[in-house]
Design a protein around this motif. Sequence first.
Motif, PDB file in Angstrom:
ATOM      1  N   GLY A   3       1.734 -10.677   0.608  1.00 60.23           N
ATOM      2  CA  GLY A   3       2.044  -9.791   1.065  1.00 60.23           C
ATOM      3  C   GLY A   3       0.083  -8.899   1.458  1.00 60.23           C
ATOM      4  O   GLY A   3      -0.653  -9.190   0.533  1.00 60.23           O
ATOM      5  N   VAL A   4       0.094  -9.250   2.831  1.00 66.94           N
ATOM      6  CA  VAL A   4      -1.230  -9.086   3.644  1.00 66.94           C
ATOM      7  C   VAL A   4      -1.192  -8.226   3.959  1.00 66.94           C
ATOM      8  O   VAL A   4      -2.844  -7.451   4.300  1.00 66.94           O
ATOM      9  CB  VAL A   4      -1.377 -10.288   4.659  1.00 66.94           C
ATOM     10  N   ALA A   5      -0.252  -6.877   4.186  1.00 68.60           N
ATOM     11  CA  ALA A   5      -0.629  -5.994   4.641  1.00 68.60           C
ATOM     12  C   ALA A   5      -2.115  -4.478   3.928  1.00 68.60           C
ATOM     13  O   ALA A   5      -1.666  -4.833   2.209  1.00 68.60           O
ATOM     14  CB  ALA A   5       0.479  -5.753   4.569  1.00 68.60           C
ATOM     15  N   VAL A  55      -1.783  -2.205   2.192  1.00 70.62           N
ATOM     16  CA  VAL A  55      -0.425  -0.729   2.789  1.00 70.62           C
ATOM     17  C   VAL A  55      -1.427   0.765   2.110  1.00 70.62           C
ATOM     18  O   VAL A  55      -1.867   0.408   0.807  1.00 70.62           O
ATOM     19  CB  VAL A  55       0.651  -1.025   1.361  1.00 70.62           C
ATOM     20  N   ALA A  56      -1.138   1.425   2.547  1.00 70.11           N
ATOM     21  CA  ALA A  56      -1.993   3.100   1.640  1.00 70.11           C
ATOM     22  C   ALA A  56      -1.027   3.241   0.462  1.00 70.11           C
ATOM     23  O   ALA A  56       0.395   3.026   0.020  1.00 70.11           O
ATOM     24  CB  ALA A  56      -1.169   4.272   3.168  1.00 70.11           C
ATOM     25  N   PRO A  98       5.520   3.588  -3.003  1.00 68.52           N
ATOM     26  CA  PRO A  98       5.905   2.042  -4.162  1.00 68.52           C
ATOM     27  C   PRO A  98       4.468   0.956  -3.605  1.00 68.52           C
ATOM     28  O   PRO A  98       4.366   0.901  -2.572  1.00 68.52           O
ATOM     29  CB  PRO A  98       7.140   1.708  -3.352  1.00 68.52           C
ATOM     30  N   ASP A  99       5.872   0.499  -4.448  1.00 67.30           N
ATOM     31  CA  ASP A  99       4.103  -0.485  -4.370  1.00 67.30           C
ATOM     32  C   ASP A  99       4.857  -2.435  -4.358  1.00 67.30           C
ATOM     33  O   ASP A  99       5.907  -2.248  -5.275  1.00 67.30           O
ATOM     34  CB  ASP A  99       2.919  -1.355  -5.888  1.00 67.30           C
ATOM     35  N   ILE A 100       4.759  -2.587  -2.814  1.00 67.95           N
ATOM     36  CA  ILE A 100       5.727  -3.545  -2.249  1.00 67.95           C
ATOM     37  C   ILE A 100       5.793  -4.979  -2.916  1.00 67.95           C
ATOM     38  O   ILE A 100       6.881  -5.365  -3.138  1.00 67.95           O
ATOM     39  CB  ILE A 100       5.841  -3.389  -1.106  1.00 67.95           C
ATOM     40  N   LEU A 101       4.665  -5.487  -3.135  1.00 67.90           N
ATOM     41  CA  LEU A 101       3.988  -6.499  -3.819  1.00 67.90           C
ATOM     42  C   LEU A 101       4.985  -6.801  -5.036  1.00 67.90           C
ATOM     43  O   LEU A 101       5.573  -7.794  -5.525  1.00 67.90           O
ATOM     44  CB  LEU A 101       3.368  -7.173  -3.450  1.00 67.90           C
ATOM     45  N   PHE A 136      -2.977 -10.051  -1.739  1.00 74.38           N
ATOM     46  CA  PHE A 136      -4.899  -9.699  -0.710  1.00 74.38           C
ATOM     47  C   PHE A 136      -4.922  -9.267  -1.528  1.00 74.38           C
ATOM     48  O   PHE A 136      -4.579  -8.186  -2.038  1.00 74.38           O
ATOM     49  CB  PHE A 136      -4.633  -9.701   0.117  1.00 74.38           C
ATOM     50  N   LYS A 169      -5.052  -7.548 -11.213  1.00 68.64           N
ATOM     51  CA  LYS A 169      -4.162  -7.576  -9.976  1.00 68.64           C
ATOM     52  C   LYS A 169      -2.830  -8.477 -10.172  1.00 68.64           C
ATOM     53  O   LYS A 169      -1.788  -8.111  -9.888  1.00 68.64           O
ATOM     54  CB  LYS A 169      -4.376  -7.328  -8.954  1.00 68.64           C
ATOM     55  N   LYS A 174       1.265  -7.472 -11.348  1.00 65.84           N
ATOM     56  CA  LYS A 174       2.497  -7.373 -10.336  1.00 65.84           C
ATOM     57  C   LYS A 174       2.548  -8.912 -10.851  1.00 65.84           C
ATOM     58  O   LYS A 174       3.720  -8.661  -9.389  1.00 65.84           O
ATOM     59  CB  LYS A 174       1.213  -7.243  -8.813  1.00 65.84           C
TER      60      LYS A 174
HETATM   61  O1  C5P Z   1      -3.781  -1.865  -2.916  1.00 65.72           O
HETATM   62  P1  C5P Z   1      -3.842  -3.154  -3.765  1.00 65.72           P
HETATM   63  O2  C5P Z   1      -5.359  -3.413  -4.107  1.00 65.72           O
HETATM   64  O3  C5P Z   1      -3.100  -2.775  -5.062  1.00 65.72           O
HETATM   65  O4  C5P Z   1      -3.325  -4.542  -3.107  1.00 65.72           O
HETATM   66  C1  C5P Z   1      -3.174  -5.163  -3.548  1.00 65.72           C
HETATM   67  C2  C5P Z   1      -1.831  -6.068  -2.482  1.00 65.72           C
HETATM   68  O5  C5P Z   1      -0.897  -5.217  -3.076  1.00 65.72           O
HETATM   69  C3  C5P Z   1      -1.582  -6.341  -0.999  1.00 65.72           C
HETATM   70  O6  C5P Z   1      -1.069  -7.744  -1.009  1.00 65.72           O
HETATM   71  C4  C5P Z   1      -1.091  -5.414  -1.083  1.00 65.72           C
HETATM   72  O7  C5P Z   1      -0.215  -6.060   0.474  1.00 65.72           O
HETATM   73  C5  C5P Z   1      -0.302  -5.032  -2.152  1.00 65.72           C
HETATM   74  N1  C5P Z   1       0.258  -3.991  -1.512  1.00 65.72           N
HETATM   75  C6  C5P Z   1       1.346  -3.317  -1.767  1.00 65.72           C
HETATM   76  N2  C5P Z   1       2.252  -2.534  -1.771  1.00 65.72           N
HETATM   77  C7  C5P Z   1       1.013  -1.634  -2.310  1.00 65.72           C
HETATM   78  C8  C5P Z   1       0.453  -1.431  -2.256  1.00 65.72           C
HETATM   79  C9  C5P Z   1      -0.665  -2.952  -2.495  1.00 65.72           C
HETATM   80  O8  C5P Z   1       2.388  -4.068  -1.464  1.00 65.72           O
HETATM   81  N3  C5P Z   1       1.815   0.330  -2.329  1.00 65.72           N
END
Ligand code: C5P
Length: 402
Positions: free
Chosen positions: A273-275, A277-278, A306-309, A324, A338, A342
């Motif tokens: 998960g490099v995105a 994400v908002a 939603p937190d995809i990761l 990331f 984190k 996570k």
């Molecule tokens: O936003 P945050 O710093 O918590 O992001 C850490 C990791 O979680 C990143 O790899 C980001 O792609 C992932 N993420 C995600 N979905 C979100 C927020 C962050 O997958 N809603």
Amino acid sequence: MADIARKQIVLGVTGGIAAYKAAEVTRELLRHGIDVQVVMTEAARGLVTPATFQALSGKPVFTDMWDPRVPDNMGHIELSRGKDAIIVAPASADFIAKLANGLADDLLSTLCLARECPLIVAPAMNRQMWDNPATRRNIERLLRDGVAILGPASGDQACGEFGMGRMLEAQAIAPAITTFFAPKLLRGVRVLITAGPTFEPIDTVRGITNRSSGKMGYAIARAALDAGAKVTLISGPVSLAAPAGAETTRVETTAQMFEAVKRNASRADIYIGVAAVADYRVDNPRRHKIKKTDRNQLSLRLVPNPDILAWMAARPRPPLCVGFAAESRNVDAHADEKRRRKKVHLMVANLAQEAIGADDNEVTLLDNRGKHRLERAPKDVVARQLIAHIAKLYGSRTKRKP
Ligand code: C5P
């Protein structure tokens, strides 16, 4: 941690108009972390000066078989010993004919004949020379001899004609060389990657987003492809070309990214998960453009995405999960927090203000074995090191499984 292995090559420059492009090839190879020793033919020296290549590569340039700088007069052997490849770019029709027939009447052709390493050739010539049956025969013979041929491309030619025979651009040659060298650490492994920002609409024309160029995620996709992985890339809005060979899906919002990830989740061995994400989206974005009025204040109600990761890592049999964390201070501590929260296997920490949009990056890898700092390098180089680290974690994980 050093780069996987700093590759060393001889770059042979022969006498074609495209010799000027070899300067750019030198730069690009160096940018990809490859060490370059330039050898020119006499004809090439008539087109570009050795000083150009010496300045770019930081090494003396050789042309002469009997150069006194080679102590035992064995330049034709010494210069390619220990090298990982000889790359001839541009390779003129004449030089290709020499290679095909095993002629060795100058330093470069002798080096090629006396080599122990692979030979890669980037032809450059007029379209009629390229189409000539003699050149076709020579190219076929080189291919049979195991020589790799890069290009040529079609396009405008120096002679004013249009057609096949242009040397590939440096920006295409350098990645092809990197792919050629990359150890196939993830052969057949399915890697799912998210990259770039997500965009959350406020109304039909406005929105909120995160600053992210997608460069790191795309570099990781390319490095995974080079390592032999099957790559699915889910990308937010960026202005980058899709990596050749990856199955790429373009999305805008976090919800769309999440749906695309869910569709591919069960087929992933590794999730990266490099995105950026908002974390929030606008509750009920307007279906029409909000009109500007002078007096009204405008409030937006934001709801969490939603937190995809975290979702991926919480699946019953999750893939190896890599996240990331771009932080503006206390980078490693926040990133490690984190990683634990996570429940991801590896967290890659970087300094947000230095990483976003830049061409290079400096990261720390945090996993349950500890911390590994990767020194500042172009994102392509960092990506290759990261893929090597992920391949190691993936290898020990699959070994543990029955
Ligand atoms: O936003 P945050 O710093 O918590 O992001 C850490 C990791 O979680 C990143 O790899 C980001 O792609 C992932 N993420 C995600 N979905 C979100 C927020 C962050 O997958 N809603």
